[in-house]
Design an enzyme around this catalytic site. Structure first.
Site, PDB file in Angstrom:
ATOM      1  N   ASP A 238       0.836  -1.198   0.000  1.00 25.33           N
ATOM      2  CA  ASP A 238       0.000   0.000   0.000  1.00 25.33           C
ATOM      3  C   ASP A 238       0.871   1.248   0.000  1.00 25.33           C
ATOM      4  O   ASP A 238       1.749   1.412   0.855  1.00 25.33           O
ATOM      5  CB  ASP A 238      -0.900  -0.033   1.242  1.00 25.33           C
ATOM      6  CG  ASP A 238      -1.932   1.078   1.272  1.00 25.33           C
ATOM      7  OD1 ASP A 238      -2.011   1.860   0.303  1.00 25.33           O
ATOM      8  OD2 ASP A 238      -2.667   1.153   2.268  1.00 25.33           O
ATOM      9  N   GLY A 264      -2.176  -4.650  -1.741  1.00 25.08           N
ATOM     10  CA  GLY A 264      -2.222  -3.219  -1.553  1.00 25.08           C
ATOM     11  C   GLY A 264      -3.310  -2.746  -0.606  1.00 25.08           C
ATOM     12  O   GLY A 264      -3.658  -3.425   0.364  1.00 25.08           O
ATOM     13  N   HIS A 265      -3.869  -1.577  -0.915  1.00 18.15           N
ATOM     14  CA  HIS A 265      -4.766  -0.852  -0.026  1.00 18.15           C
ATOM     15  C   HIS A 265      -6.079  -1.600   0.232  1.00 18.15           C
ATOM     16  O   HIS A 265      -6.578  -1.621   1.349  1.00 18.15           O
ATOM     17  CB  HIS A 265      -5.052   0.520  -0.647  1.00 18.15           C
ATOM     18  CG  HIS A 265      -5.745   1.490   0.247  1.00 18.15           C
ATOM     19  ND1 HIS A 265      -5.183   1.957   1.415  1.00 18.15           N
ATOM     20  CD2 HIS A 265      -6.958   2.098   0.142  1.00 18.15           C
ATOM     21  CE1 HIS A 265      -6.017   2.821   1.981  1.00 18.15           C
ATOM     22  NE2 HIS A 265      -7.102   2.915   1.239  1.00 18.15           N
ATOM     23  N   PHE A 266      -6.641  -2.187  -0.804  1.00 16.97           N
ATOM     24  CA  PHE A 266      -7.895  -2.935  -0.677  1.00 16.97           C
ATOM     25  C   PHE A 266      -7.592  -4.428  -0.697  1.00 16.97           C
ATOM     26  O   PHE A 266      -7.899  -5.154  -1.645  1.00 16.97           O
ATOM     27  CB  PHE A 266      -8.874  -2.534  -1.789  1.00 16.97           C
ATOM     28  CG  PHE A 266      -9.468  -1.172  -1.588  1.00 16.97           C
ATOM     29  CD1 PHE A 266     -10.393  -0.953  -0.584  1.00 16.97           C
ATOM     30  CD2 PHE A 266      -9.101  -0.108  -2.388  1.00 16.97           C
ATOM     31  CE1 PHE A 266     -10.953   0.305  -0.381  1.00 16.97           C
ATOM     32  CE2 PHE A 266      -9.655   1.149  -2.200  1.00 16.97           C
ATOM     33  CZ  PHE A 266     -10.581   1.360  -1.193  1.00 16.97           C
TER      34      PHE A 266
END
Length: 288
Positions: A238, A264-266
């Site tokens: 992320d 990553g972020h999600f």
């Protein structure tokens, strides 16, 4: 199949959409989504938890299918979003619950915890910071510059965060295998961001974001005092909240369980089964 109900409640005059599943008598887990998404991000996780837990996943005001009053009609601050979440849980008779927080869901969850520590049974954080460790400068410098001095010089870069390219990037950055992430995710979120007036809502929340950082000292004291069970399942790639944000929890919660994932972020979009497994194990050991 687990039945997931799609419901609405009126809280302080606002319509709050939420997803609910699982036996009402089971321990409750509240899922709090981030920017720029909604409870839609939990669509696949809910059935993996609801055989054992009572799961509630609301859409924040201005997001998803909840009300989207204008900035003149509603004070878009993280305090106000927390007030609505607390009001919903009160209406539903939920007095004790675990929280799963991600991105914007974190400052809402942290406010719930510091306002009433007795109600929080456990915390799962997935790329939801409680320390300045892990803030990636390339993402945050522009936002904090805008929050400090909103105006024509600082606004254009943060408006870029509302674009389709930025939304797609949030889903794909740091993901080892991007083919695992459905394009439906970012197109769904973007269709909601593009609603008339939603840009002003998001800009107001950007301006309020420093209040979340201001909360960190009290939150960290809460961690030290309460020693609440905490699981961090974190997308290590992320470029918004980097992996140092996950490691930092062990500074005040030495027994925190930390897992860095190659995504990553999600992270749920690519590592759903892995995260669900960690959550089920953690809650199984924690919620007695």
């Amino acid at each position: 199949m687990v039945e997931i109900r799609h419901l609405t409640a009126t809280v302080a005059g606002q319509k709050v959409f939420y997803r609910e599943a699982g036996p009402a008598e089971a321990p409750t887990v509240v899922l709090l989504h981030g920017f720029p998404t909604s409870s839609h991000m939990f669509r696949h996780l809910i059935p993996l938890l609801a055989d054992r837990y009572h799961v509630i996943a609301p859409d924040h005001i201005g997001f998803g299918r909840s009300s989207m009053p204008s900035v003149k009609e509603f004070p878009y601050t993280f305090d106000a979003l927390t007030d609505i979440t607390a009001g919903l849980l009160g209406q539903l008779g939920v007095e004790k619950f675990a929280i799963y927080v991600q991105d914007y869901g974190a400052p809402i969850g942290w406010r719930l915890a510091t306002r009433d520590p007795e109600q929080i049974t456990a915390i799962i954080t997935q790329n939801g910071n409680a320390y300045t460790d892990g803030f990636v400068d390339s993402f945050w410098n522009g936002l904090f510059a805008y929050a400090a001095a909103p105006g024509p010089d600082t606004e254009p870069p943060v408006r870029g965060a509302l674009s389709l390219d930025s939304t797609r990037w949030q889903y794909l950055n740091g993901v080892a295998d991007p083919t695992l992430v459905s394009p439906d995710t970012w197109t769904h979120d973007q269709s909601l961001l593009d609603r008339p007036g939603n840009d002003e809502i998001q800009l107001q929340l950007f301006r309020d974001y420093p209040t979340n950082v201001d909360l960190y000292p009290a939150l960290q004291e809460y961690f030290r005092t309460r020693q609440v069970p905490l699981l961090a399942v974190w997308g290590a790639g992320d470029e918004i909240f980097g992996p140092d944000g996950a490691r930092a929890f062990q500074r005040d919660l030495p027994d925190a369980e930390i897992h860095l994932l190659d995504t990553g972020h999600f992270a749920l979009e690519s590592h759903l089964d892995t995260i669900a497994g960690y959550i089920r194990g953690f809650l199984g050991r924690t919620l007695r």
